[in-house]
Design a protein around this motif. Structure first.
Motif, PDB file in Angstrom:
ATOM      1  N   LEU A  24      -7.675  -4.779  -6.622  1.00 24.76           N
ATOM      2  CA  LEU A  24      -8.184  -5.269  -7.901  1.00 24.76           C
ATOM      3  C   LEU A  24      -8.109  -4.248  -9.027  1.00 24.76           C
ATOM      4  N   ASN A  25      -8.183  -2.942  -8.690  1.00 32.36           N
ATOM      5  CA  ASN A  25      -8.288  -1.923  -9.736  1.00 32.36           C
ATOM      6  C   ASN A  25      -7.176  -0.879  -9.734  1.00 32.36           C
ATOM      7  N   ARG A  26      -6.374  -0.812  -8.692  1.00 29.83           N
ATOM      8  CA  ARG A  26      -5.368   0.251  -8.587  1.00 29.83           C
ATOM      9  C   ARG A  26      -3.947  -0.285  -8.491  1.00 29.83           C
ATOM     10  N   GLY A  27      -3.727  -1.489  -8.989  1.00 29.73           N
ATOM     11  CA  GLY A  27      -2.370  -2.012  -9.074  1.00 29.73           C
ATOM     12  C   GLY A  27      -1.857  -2.742  -7.846  1.00 29.73           C
ATOM     13  N   GLY A  28      -2.688  -2.944  -6.846  1.00 27.85           N
ATOM     14  CA  GLY A  28      -2.260  -3.723  -5.684  1.00 27.85           C
ATOM     15  C   GLY A  28      -1.444  -2.923  -4.690  1.00 27.85           C
ATOM     16  N   GLU A  29      -0.556  -3.619  -4.006  1.00 27.08           N
ATOM     17  CA  GLU A  29       0.207  -3.012  -2.919  1.00 27.08           C
ATOM     18  C   GLU A  29       1.002  -1.804  -3.389  1.00 27.08           C
ATOM     19  N   LYS A  30       1.162  -0.876  -2.476  1.00 28.08           N
ATOM     20  CA  LYS A  30       1.867   0.385  -2.742  1.00 28.08           C
ATOM     21  C   LYS A  30       3.052   0.493  -1.794  1.00 28.08           C
ATOM     22  N   GLN A  31       3.821   1.530  -1.972  1.00 33.68           N
ATOM     23  CA  GLN A  31       4.928   1.769  -1.059  1.00 33.68           C
ATOM     24  C   GLN A  31       4.421   1.946   0.373  1.00 33.68           C
ATOM     25  N   TRP A  32       3.236   2.464   0.534  1.00 36.77           N
ATOM     26  CA  TRP A  32       2.661   2.758   1.849  1.00 36.77           C
ATOM     27  C   TRP A  32       1.534   1.809   2.247  1.00 36.77           C
ATOM     28  N   PHE A  33       1.240   0.790   1.437  1.00 35.26           N
ATOM     29  CA  PHE A  33       0.105  -0.091   1.698  1.00 35.26           C
ATOM     30  C   PHE A  33       0.466  -1.532   1.389  1.00 35.26           C
ATOM     31  N   GLU A  34       0.145  -2.419   2.335  1.00 34.34           N
ATOM     32  CA  GLU A  34       0.412  -3.847   2.149  1.00 34.34           C
ATOM     33  C   GLU A  34      -0.760  -4.640   2.704  1.00 34.34           C
ATOM     34  N   VAL A  35      -1.061  -5.775   2.067  1.00 38.92           N
ATOM     35  CA  VAL A  35      -2.101  -6.664   2.571  1.00 38.92           C
ATOM     36  C   VAL A  35      -1.476  -7.990   2.970  1.00 38.92           C
TER      37      VAL A  35
END
Length: 181
Positions: A24-35
């Protein structure tokens, strides 16, 4: 560098609040993080997802977040773990994935279960065997290597790569940030 996947030092609520903060606050999914909401509908894509995360230096998947409603989604962790473990046979070499489950007590007294899946980095590229492709991450997206030159450049980079759960340092930094919100 973390070589083992261990989130037990944090409360389930703090871990969930960190997922919520990232989404919600840090831009969502990252290169190393997925939901993911749950594993059932995308189980056939799991081997390419873990290939892409491992080839990008390792990563973390959280099952139990609905991106559409931006809210928690209850999962059956035992069934999901079994289903995910059945998919690692479609990676070469096979990846040892690790799990950390959480249970969140909602305000109405109900519980929501979530599951973190840790994907380590390897010192060689991981191939998804159903398609024969090697995958990588670009931002929060999974892509197949499109040329042999791209794969060769990656294989050269892997010669000096470290193994393990390299992404945990980034996640733990966000957990500490979430503590102070």
């Amino acid at each position: 560098i973390p070589s083992t996947f261990d989130l037990s030092q944090y409360s389930d609520q703090l871990l969930f609040d960190t997922v919520k903060h990232i989404m919600l606050n840090r831009g969502g999914e990252k290169q190393w993080f997925e939901v993911k909401k749950s594993g059932r509908s995308q189980l056939d894509k799991f081997s390419s997802l873990i290939s892409s995360l491992s080839n990008a230096g390792g990563g973390l998947i959280y099952y139990g977040w609905d991106e559409t409603t931006k809210s928690p989604f209850n999962i059956n962790k035992d069934q999901l773990e079994g289903s995910l473990l059945s998919q690692i046979m479609f990676t070469e070499p096979q990846i040892l994935i690790e799990f950390h489950d959480i249970s969140i007590n909602e305000k109405d007294g109900s519980y929501r279960n979530g599951l973190f899946v840790g994907i380590p980095a390897f010192d060689e590229p991981i191939r998804e065997t159903k398609s024969g492709q090697y995958y990588f991450r670009s931002g929060g997206h999974r892509k197949a290597f499109s040329t042999s030159a791209q794969l060769l450049r990656t294989q050269i980079q892997f010669q000096t790569r470290q193994r393990g759960h390299l992404y945990l340092k980034k996640f733990k930094k966000l957990v500490e940030e979430t503590k102070h919100l």
